[in-house]
Design a protein around this motif. Structure first.
Motif, PDB file in Angstrom:
ATOM      1  N   THR A 193      37.400  55.880  28.864  1.00 44.60           N
ATOM      2  CA  THR A 193      37.559  56.046  30.309  1.00 44.60           C
ATOM      3  C   THR A 193      36.210  56.029  31.007  1.00 44.60           C
ATOM      4  OG1 THR A 193      39.528  57.396  29.875  1.00 44.60           O
ATOM      5  CG2 THR A 193      38.627  57.464  32.090  1.00 44.60           C
ATOM      6  N   VAL A 209      35.158  52.450  31.441  1.00 48.37           N
ATOM      7  CA  VAL A 209      35.887  51.805  32.538  1.00 48.37           C
ATOM      8  C   VAL A 209      35.349  52.291  33.883  1.00 48.37           C
ATOM      9  CG1 VAL A 209      38.145  51.561  33.648  1.00 48.37           C
ATOM     10  CG2 VAL A 209      37.963  51.451  31.159  1.00 48.37           C
ATOM     11  N   MET A 210      35.024  53.584  33.960  1.00 44.10           N
ATOM     12  CA  MET A 210      34.483  54.143  35.201  1.00 44.10           C
ATOM     13  C   MET A 210      33.225  53.383  35.633  1.00 44.10           C
ATOM     14  SD  MET A 210      32.792  57.906  35.803  1.00 44.10           S
ATOM     15  CE  MET A 210      31.371  57.441  34.781  1.00 44.10           C
ATOM     16  N   THR A 235      33.970  49.822  37.037  1.00 39.00           N
ATOM     17  CA  THR A 235      34.573  49.653  38.371  1.00 39.00           C
ATOM     18  C   THR A 235      33.593  49.967  39.497  1.00 39.00           C
ATOM     19  OG1 THR A 235      35.426  51.926  38.381  1.00 39.00           O
ATOM     20  CG2 THR A 235      36.874  50.204  37.488  1.00 39.00           C
ATOM     21  N   ALA A 275      36.974  56.022  38.204  1.00 43.08           N
ATOM     22  CA  ALA A 275      37.422  54.676  37.842  1.00 43.08           C
ATOM     23  C   ALA A 275      38.433  54.155  38.854  1.00 43.08           C
ATOM     24  CB  ALA A 275      38.034  54.684  36.439  1.00 43.08           C
ATOM     25  N   ALA A 322      43.044  50.212  36.989  1.00 37.32           N
ATOM     26  CA  ALA A 322      41.590  50.374  36.864  1.00 37.32           C
ATOM     27  C   ALA A 322      41.069  49.671  35.624  1.00 37.32           C
ATOM     28  CB  ALA A 322      41.224  51.850  36.821  1.00 37.32           C
ATOM     29  N   GLY A 372      38.600  46.538  36.044  1.00 38.65           N
ATOM     30  CA  GLY A 372      37.264  46.776  35.521  1.00 38.65           C
ATOM     31  C   GLY A 372      36.883  45.875  34.366  1.00 38.65           C
TER      32      GLY A 372
END
Length: 404
Positions: free
Chosen positions: A163, A166-167, A170, A249, A269, A273
């Protein structure tokens, strides 16, 4: 006193039990609903949702410190404490938590089925069945506690790393999120999401997950209060890190003008992303979140039966397996009964103030905590939280009546 004999721990055991309790609580809270809930609120409140996250974290830490400390000092599980505060109350709380556990476990198995559909194109029902078999095998291992501790740690780390990646992909507006953490656009409209995510993080069975794990491990007595306090705080902070990563994200996605998929908002997301590979990463995160929650629900829900009769203690793993099997069977036969989930969610919100008040009363009873002195600031903190959650319970009860 309590379900297990207190014992001296080696540093290695102490660290393992600390990590095990922390990640059992955290990963129990981080299920499919957690992912969807965070996505939906982020799209609705944008950067101001950061304020709700921080406030809820503060409340969560206060709730868990009260519950975990009293459970560990007493050496009793939640239902035993409740029965000592008011005879019969423990049976009521146990019944509500087990009912809620069934409903949420059906949803967790549904999430696992969806995840395996994303990863391997399995039908959701088959995916749910496979997940149930895997978790039952885990609980059939003789020393399943050690295996569960290590799996929960691994699952938690996988979710946070993926995660977090991905954050960053984005590219969320970090500065705006930081400002809105302290100056939200309208803090009044954030009261509902605050109450909702508090209930989802420390409501129902989740309140007791880590505390019961420590009691089962023999980590009891007032000399372990500092250790237990750290475990409770780390558990909430771990959940908070995951919530913040997810929030940022999703914020990056919606700030860029994208609309979250209403059927599967959490996947957007990952797709935006990282493209197609991001969708498969979402499948991994969803599966890990779902199976860890299935394990947490099964373990904690059945722990509420263990002190009622020796048969529950002797065949604990068999009862957990039965609990998971029934949940999977319901999902495979009829899917996720939405009304049941709504009722369970409402009851989950209603039970938190009952649990809190029970724990606060217990903290003043020598028959339960001996000569341990529970800090007054924690009692005040817990009392304020109980009053706030009573208001939320009234709303939940009205919503429950509307179903009939």
């Amino acid at each position: 006193m309590g379900a297990n004999l207190q014992r001296q721990l080696t540093d290695k055991e102490r660290n393992r039990f600390l990590r095990g309790a922390v990640f059992l609580m955290a990963t129990s809270a981080i299920g499919p609903a957690f992912l969807t809930q965070t996505a939906t609120f982020t799209e609705q409140f944008m950067a101001s949702f950061a304020f709700a996250i921080v406030v809820s974290l503060i409340i969560d830490i206060g709730v868990q410190l009260n519950i975990w400390r009293v459970i560990s000092v007493s050496g009793m599980r939640g239902q035993e404490i409740a029965n000592k505060v008011l005879p019969g109350l423990g049976f009521v709380i146990a019944g509500l938590i087990i009912f809620g556990g069934f409903a949420f476990n059906i949803a967790n198995l549904g999430g696992a089925g969806l995840a395996l559909n994303v990863l391997f194109d399995f039908p959701p029902a088959l995916g749910a069945g496979i997940t149930a078999v895997i978790t039952i095998i885990i609980f059939s291992i003789k020393n399943y506690g050690k295996v569960m501790d290590r799996l929960m740690q691994a699952f938690g780390i996988i979710m946070i790393i993926m995660t977090g990646y991905v954050m960053f992909s984005t590219d969320p507006p970090y500065q705006e999120a930081l400002i809105r953490t302290f100056v939200p656009e309208d803090w009044m409209i954030l009261l509902l999401p605050i109450v909702t995510i508090v209930g989802g993080t420390v409501g129902g069975y989740i309140s007791f997950a880590g505390g019961h794990r420590l009691v089962d491990a023999g980590v009891t007595g007032k000399e372990n209060v500092g250790f237990v306090s750290r475990a409770a705080s780390y558990g909430i902070l771990t959940t908070g890190v995951m919530r913040i990563f997810l929030f940022l994200a999703f914020l990056g996605v919606v700030s860029a003008g994208f609309t979250l998929d209403e059927n599967n908002p959490a996947s957007t997301a990952f797709l935006v992303g990282l493209g197609d590979i991001g969708y498969y990463m979402f499948g991994v995160v969803l599966f890990v979140a779902a199976i860890s929650s299935v394990i947490g629900v099964g373990y904690t829900s059945i722990s509420f039966l263990r002190s009622f009769h020796p048969v529950f203690e002797k065949y604990n793993s068999w009862f957990i397996a039965g609990f998971i099997t029934i949940s999977a069977t319901i999902f495979i036969l009829i899917g996720q009964p939405v009304q049941l989930l709504i009722i369970a969610g409402a009851l989950n919100g209603m039970i938190l103030p009952i649990i809190l008040v029970t724990i606060l009363v217990a903290s003043r009873k020598k028959s339960i905590v001996g000569d341990y002195k529970h800090p007054m600031w924690l009692i005040i903190f817990g009392a304020i939280t109980a009053v706030v959650t009573v208001g939320a319970s009234i709303i939940a009860f009205r919503g429950l009546l509307d179903l009939f």
